[in-house]
Scaffold this motif. Sequence first.
Motif, mmCIF file in Angstrom:
data_model
loop_
_atom_site.group_PDB
_atom_site.id
_atom_site.type_symbol
_atom_site.label_atom_id
_atom_site.label_comp_id
_atom_site.label_asym_id
_atom_site.label_seq_id
_atom_site.Cartn_x
_atom_site.Cartn_y
_atom_site.Cartn_z
ATOM 1 N N PHE A 1 45.002 24.538 30.225
ATOM 2 C CA PHE A 1 44.937 25.843 29.972
ATOM 3 C C PHE A 1 44.120 26.222 31.437
ATOM 4 N N PHE A 2 42.846 25.535 31.624
ATOM 5 C CA PHE A 2 42.149 25.775 32.828
ATOM 6 C C PHE A 2 43.350 25.582 34.248
ATOM 7 N N ALA A 3 44.045 24.638 34.085
ATOM 8 C CA ALA A 3 44.935 24.339 35.317
ATOM 9 C C ALA A 3 45.756 25.695 35.480
ATOM 10 N N VAL A 4 46.321 26.016 34.432
ATOM 11 C CA VAL A 4 47.474 27.297 34.422
ATOM 12 C C VAL A 4 46.461 28.772 34.998
ATOM 13 N N VAL A 5 45.363 28.679 34.768
ATOM 14 C CA VAL A 5 44.499 30.071 35.144
ATOM 15 C C VAL A 5 44.085 29.673 36.426
ATOM 16 N N VAL B 1 45.502 32.269 39.528
ATOM 17 C CA VAL B 1 44.744 32.844 40.586
ATOM 18 C C VAL B 1 45.148 32.241 42.028
ATOM 19 N N GLY B 2 45.312 31.286 42.156
ATOM 20 C CA GLY B 2 45.496 30.652 43.365
ATOM 21 C C GLY B 2 46.647 30.945 44.086
ATOM 22 N N MET B 3 47.809 31.293 43.459
ATOM 23 C CA MET B 3 49.130 31.580 44.171
ATOM 24 C C MET B 3 49.026 32.756 45.110
#
Length: 261
Positions: free
Chosen positions: A95-99, A103-105
């Motif tokens: 979950f934290f990785a997807v967030v 944001v970083g894309m």
Amino acid sequence: MRKRLIQIFGFLITSLGWLFVLCTMAMDFWRISQIGGQGGSFIIKVAWYWSNLWKDCFSDSTAVTNCRDFGVLWAVTPYVQGVRGLLMCGLTLGFFAVVLCFVGMDCTYIGGADKTKDKLLLSGAVFHVAGSVADLAAYCLYINRVARTAFASSIGPGILRYDLGPPIFLGLVGCFLILLGAMFYAVTVCRVLCPESQVVYAYGGGTYMSPRSRGRTLYTGYYKPSRLYGSYTGTGRSSSSKISKISQTTRTKKSERDAFV
């Protein structure tokens, strides 16, 4: 443009992988065992014993299913508790990785400057790898438990030999997709891991810097000898012979006759 496409492709792959892992937690038939077959009557007598992370069930040829839910947390088999915990840890990290990756894309307009977005994307890729490793460890723990019973030379009475069900294979595919998407993320931000470095040579009272570039080496800098021999400035390549001569020069003491003249 190519960087954005790779990141979008990685986001889709990792999201699909986490969806596979999430679905396996609610699916049935983690392990299954079949008993019986065609008997001496016109009715085929078959019984299936199957279970998942939450219950044990029994189904017969008349499509009647009876299930027994697992009791409280501390009454469950230890390896089932371990599988549950590892999967929940992996889903939380995912979950934290997807967030972080969202944001970083580059295609999103949040997250700050490009360098900051690259760092966020790299952090998300690390979280993806950690979560997928936790999920993979959970599936391997369950597979090891089933395989030990299935390939045992002798087992006690009342213990069944189970086979692996579809959720295990679906979860392994999900872990592979997560790792693949994390690799796509890491490729787009490899410059953050390996920035361009400069080699600095220090000699005497001056320095010489040779920055590293793609496919060639630029020689820019200056050579400054000690103040004892005056000053020398220049640009471009310096002759190695001149530098060696200057470095070999030593200060000698004047004799009294030379001082008199």
